[in-house]
Design a protein around this motif. Structure first.
Motif, PDB file in Angstrom:
ATOM      1  N   ALA A  26       6.899  72.903  14.601  1.00 21.50           N
ATOM      2  CA  ALA A  26       6.456  73.529  13.484  1.00 21.50           C
ATOM      3  C   ALA A  26       5.274  72.929  12.943  1.00 21.50           C
ATOM      4  N   MET A  27       5.237  71.487  13.075  1.00 25.16           N
ATOM      5  CA  MET A  27       4.043  70.863  12.589  1.00 25.16           C
ATOM      6  C   MET A  27       2.812  71.026  13.362  1.00 25.16           C
ATOM      7  N   HIS A  74      -2.778  67.523   5.557  1.00 24.98           N
ATOM      8  CA  HIS A  74      -1.623  66.943   4.878  1.00 24.98           C
ATOM      9  C   HIS A  74      -0.508  68.060   4.324  1.00 24.98           C
ATOM     10  N   SER A  75      -1.219  68.955   3.765  1.00 23.69           N
ATOM     11  CA  SER A  75      -0.315  70.215   2.968  1.00 23.69           C
ATOM     12  C   SER A  75       0.315  70.818   4.101  1.00 23.69           C
ATOM     13  N   VAL A  76      -0.377  71.310   4.995  1.00 22.84           N
ATOM     14  CA  VAL A  76       0.379  72.187   6.239  1.00 22.84           C
ATOM     15  C   VAL A  76       1.243  71.434   6.979  1.00 22.84           C
ATOM     16  N   PRO A  97       0.385  61.645   9.145  1.00 24.61           N
ATOM     17  CA  PRO A  97       1.425  62.658   8.105  1.00 24.61           C
ATOM     18  C   PRO A  97       2.487  62.889   9.250  1.00 24.61           C
ATOM     19  N   PRO A  98       2.404  63.782  10.609  1.00 23.42           N
ATOM     20  CA  PRO A  98       3.474  64.195  11.475  1.00 23.42           C
ATOM     21  C   PRO A  98       4.172  62.949  11.641  1.00 23.42           C
ATOM     22  N   ALA A 113       5.896  77.589   9.587  1.00 21.88           N
ATOM     23  CA  ALA A 113       7.241  77.020  10.070  1.00 21.88           C
ATOM     24  C   ALA A 113       8.192  78.158  10.263  1.00 21.88           C
ATOM     25  N   ALA A 114       7.922  79.578   9.378  1.00 22.86           N
ATOM     26  CA  ALA A 114       8.871  80.550   9.704  1.00 22.86           C
ATOM     27  C   ALA A 114       8.928  80.677  10.917  1.00 22.86           C
TER      28      ALA A 114
END
Lengths: 516, 309
Positions: free
Chosen positions: A405-406, A448-450, A373-374, A503-504
């Motif tokens: 962030a990821m 995957h969601s994160v 996913p990344p 991510a913030a």
């Protein structure tokens, strides 16, 4: 004569076949289809942006360049004129392949290596499992197993080092303002769109050295392949007529300097302890059971003794002070009303699987043998960097914040996975079957969601013109795991919020780095 | 018994082979239906494997344990002309793993590909104590449903169009013994996955996958017995992809894989005189050597019925 009639008939049939065959086969692209381009802007003040690993853009020293009127520079131009003329077809291909934004190509190479090494070790004949050994990468199984945490970390170091290296390059470019060779000498033809970017130091050389160094550290068995790629890319700078030797040498110095810093951080970020031994793994599991009364177990045959990287949650974060502050709340207990509703939901998806759900589950699966996913979000970053004609510095910035962030999201996700140690649907729902492979780690929250939510937040920030498309994709990636039967819906919804929260922190850094 | 009078009473069949997603329905016998004669057949096959070749390495895998492949194929051979037949087949396939297994994957099921083939007799002549026959077929198959080919080992087919051409040569002694061999080229197109990135010795940024084309060779020895009521055959079938990648270690197979196998088998066909037009079929097949395929053992049973229109 009837034989002739049959012969005609066969001939007609064969001809029809050839026509049908030749009309419907598609080209199968193996890389992004783009060529050199005019950058949408040059970011002349890029040298003033705040780097990630460097204290300042001038931390890595390079020599003051010779003046363009000096005889030394004239000699370099003469050499460049010869290198850039009468190219062989291979040299022309290399020039066209690398383009004037090689950051994109190196990211593509990184994704290919992730896919190549994303193979989970199989069991030995006696039912035991052998782990990849970084001290002996060529042993079976090869090192690394480029699973999602490994991949996002490799991509983070690659793009952070590229970003810092290019900030440093930009600093010196506009400090010394050496014009590109074709401006000083109009007999030198440049193969690329002329962006009037000062040529000293060579940004291409920075990217070549950084990419070779970081990727070699991450994929040691590819050392020769990467060295050859980097050599070709640096040669192509001269074949393309864009840099003289001293531009390239200075770029290499920056590349070498920032690579050393990035590799030093990577060596001590805690990743080497992430795949902990069984006693540690067992104590983590026992702690979760004592706390919550449940635990996840691997159900493979033979069972894997340790889940994937139980201590990845302790790896050094990029932009979040502590992993605990982004830990999600306790998931619904098995047997609770909320949990039972999810069982009904999952059974409904499994029993009434539609073509659309199946396609979504497969599109976002990014499982073993793929770029993860990344990697999928890096591909998007590449495609949108091309779409918006970003310069190499801007491109590296997108990748750097995206991957930080990821990775922070991934670390937080893994912290939750092993802190809560929540079982997968196949652990709890009797006779449950899935259309996606259940991974070797606990369920809550969904990686995957994160990853996707964190990636989408950064992409939305970097490409605001694209509106909600990235966030829509992140939601689809999240629910895809529920359609696949390997995640609870709360793994996905909580994971999406967790990705945004993580991510913030990175976006706060991006907003303050001087680029926007 | 005059063989020429009797030969129209036997059904030409499409052979099925569902070795782990490698479907192939091939026409390789030398039997022609006479004009306006139709042979309809229903064939059930059960295949299974608990070993498979990962590249050339034969292994087991607890994730999938034993994979079972059940199929029912409806077929018809239609005599358009004494020397030209049309063959049609439609199989329904179901796959699953035995429980318990470590993967918990759902199997797959559905109608697979429709196969159409024209078969022509090019030559038939008496040669010494027997007859030499040369036949050729041209065939086409295409998926009937949107089954997912990129779901090995449970995919019910390779999900692409196939165009094939085959030459069949048979020498049959008047006493009933025959030898037959055929060689075919199977041109396979592309299949569409539901993901747009995959690795095939490098990155591919597309949902389309090349399904390797293949050569297919077979050799058969058979014998007619009991006054042309019973036919027994021993056969060898080989398939060799002309391109493709190997399954990677402990990784799932995919439609781009290079598939090869050697398979041996035996079959019995019975056409009882007392039931005109009816026939029965039993067969067994075993892959003995392979690459990127399950080591499939299969059994089949079918009924054929021949009638005139």
């Amino acid at each position: 004569m009837s034989y002739i009639r049959y012969a005609n008939f066969y001939f007609f049939f064969a001809l029809l076949g050839v026509l049908i065959i030749s009309s419907c086969e598609k080209d199968l692209p193996t890389r992004a289809d783009y060529s050199d381009y005019t950058f949408n802007k040059l970011d002349e003040n890029g040298g003033a942006w705040k780097p990630v690993l460097l204290d300042s853009a001038a931390q890595i020293a390079i020599p003051v360049p010779e003046d363009v009127t000096s005889s030394a520079y004239m000699d370099e131009l003469t050499d460049l004129r010869s290198s850039s003329s009468n190219l062989t077809s291979e040299q022309q291909e290399a020039v066209a392949y690398w383009t004037n934004n090689p950051v994109l190509r190196w990211n593509e190479i990184a994704l290919e290596l992730v896919a190549k090494y994303n193979l989970i070790p199989g069991p030995n004949d006696d039912g035991t499992y052998t782990l990849p050994n970084p001290a002996d990468p060529g042993a079976t199984p090869n090192f690394p197993f480029a699973h999602p945490p490994y991949a996002v970390r490799a991509l983070s170091y690659l793009s952070v080092a590229q970003f810092d290296g290019l900030i440093s390059a930009w600093h010196y470019k506009y400090l010394y303002n050496r014009p590109s060779p074709s401006i000083t000498d109009n007999t030198i033809a440049t193969a690329y769109a002329d962006n009037r970017l000062p040529s000293y130091p060579s940004e291409g050389a920075v990217v070549a050295v950084v990419s070779r160094e970081i990727l070699t550290a991450m994929f040691p068995l590819e050392a020769d392949y990467l060295a050859e790629k980097a050599r070709e890319q640096m040669e192509s700078l001269k074949w393309a007529g864009v840099n003289v030797n001293s531009d390239i040498a200075a770029g290499e110095m920056i590349g070498t300097g920032i690579s050393a810093l990035a590799k030093a951080r990577a060596a001590n970020d805690g990743m080497k302890f992430a795949q902990c031994p069984k006693p540690v793994s067992d104590s983590i599991k026992a702690a979760a059971f004592a706390r919550f009364g449940w635990q996840w177990d691997n159900l493979e045959v033979p069972a894997r003794p340790v889940g994937l990287t139980p201590l990845f949650g302790r790896v050094q974060l990029w932009n979040i002070p502590t992993v605990e502050e982004v830990r999600p709340p306790v998931p619904p207990a098995p047997g609770s009303a909320e949990y039972e509703a999810d069982v009904v939901l999952l059974e409904n998806y499994a029993d009434n699987m539609t073509t659309e759900w199946r396609a979504i589950a497969n599109f976002w699966q990014d499982g073993l043998g793929t770029y993860t996913p990344p990697g999928h979000w890096n591909r998007f970053a590449k495609e949108y960097s091309i779409k918006y004609s970003l310069n190499p510095l801007r491109t590296a910035r997108v990748f750097a914040y995206l991957n930080m962030a990821m990775m922070d999201g991934g670390i937080s996700c893994w912290d939750a996975k092993y802190y809560y140690h929540y079982p997968r649907p196949i652990n709890l729902i009797p006779d449950f079957k899935t259309i996606a492979g259940t991974p070797n780690f606990p369920s809550y929250t969904s990686g995957h969601s994160v990853f996707s939510a964190a990636g989408a937040e950064v992409m939305t920030y970097m490409f605001p013109e694209e509106g909600s498309i990235f966030r829509d994709w992140a939601l689809e990636a999240a629910i895809s795991r529920v359609y696949g039967g390997i995640h609870w819906s709360f793994d996905a919804t909580v994971g999406t919020q967790q990705g945004k929260n993580c991510a913030a922190y990175t976006l706060a850094v991006a907003q303050a780095d001087g680029a926007d | 018994m005059n063989f020429n009078l009797r030969k129209g009473a036997f059904c030409s069949l499409l052979l099925t082979c569902f070795a782990a997603g490698i479907s192939a329905q091939t026409v390789s016998d030398a039997i022609m239906m006479k004009q306006k004669e139709i042979c309809a057949a229903l064939v059930y096959e059960h295949g299974s494997f608990d070993h498979y070749w990962e590249g050339t390495y034969l292994r087991t895998n607890g994730t999938i344990q034993t994979v079972k492949i059940n199929s029912v194929a409806a077929m018809a051979a239609i005599g358009l002309h004494n020397r030209v037949n049309l063959l049609v087949s439609v199989p329904y396939v179901q796959t699953k793993s035995t429980v318990p297994n470590g993967g918990f994957f759902k199997g797959a099921k559905g109608f697979q590909d429709i196969s159409l083939a024209l078969k022509g007799q090019i030559l038939e002549k008496q040669l010494g104590a027997g007859k030499l026959a040369l036949l050729a077929t041209a065939g086409f198959s295409t998926p009937l449903t949107n089954y997912l080919s990129d779901y090995r080992p449970y995919s019910i087919g390779f999900g692409a169009n196939e165009y094939n051409g085959r030459a069949i040569l048979q020498y049959k002694l008047d006493k009933g013994l025959y030898l037959r061999s055929s060689l075919a080229y199977l041109h396979r197109g592309q299949t569409k996955a539901e993901r747009d990135y995959y690795y095939n010795n490098g990155s591919y940024y597309t949902p389309w996958m090349d399904v390797p084309s293949a050569w297919n060779f077979d050799a058969i020895i058979g014998y007619w017995m009991l006054n042309y009521q019973l036919k027994v055959e021993a056969n060898y079938v080989g398939l060799k992809s002309t391109s493709g990648d190997d399954v990677r270690p402990y990784n799932a197979a995919q439609p781009t894989n290079k598939v090869q196998f050697d398979q041996v088998g035996a079959s019995v066909q019975y056409y009882p005189k007392s039931f005109k037009g009816l026939g029965g079929l039993l067969y067994i097949r075993q892959l003995i050597n392979g690459r990127n395929t399950g080591k499939v053992t299969s059994f089949g049973a079918g009924l054929t019925y021949q009638f005139k229109i």
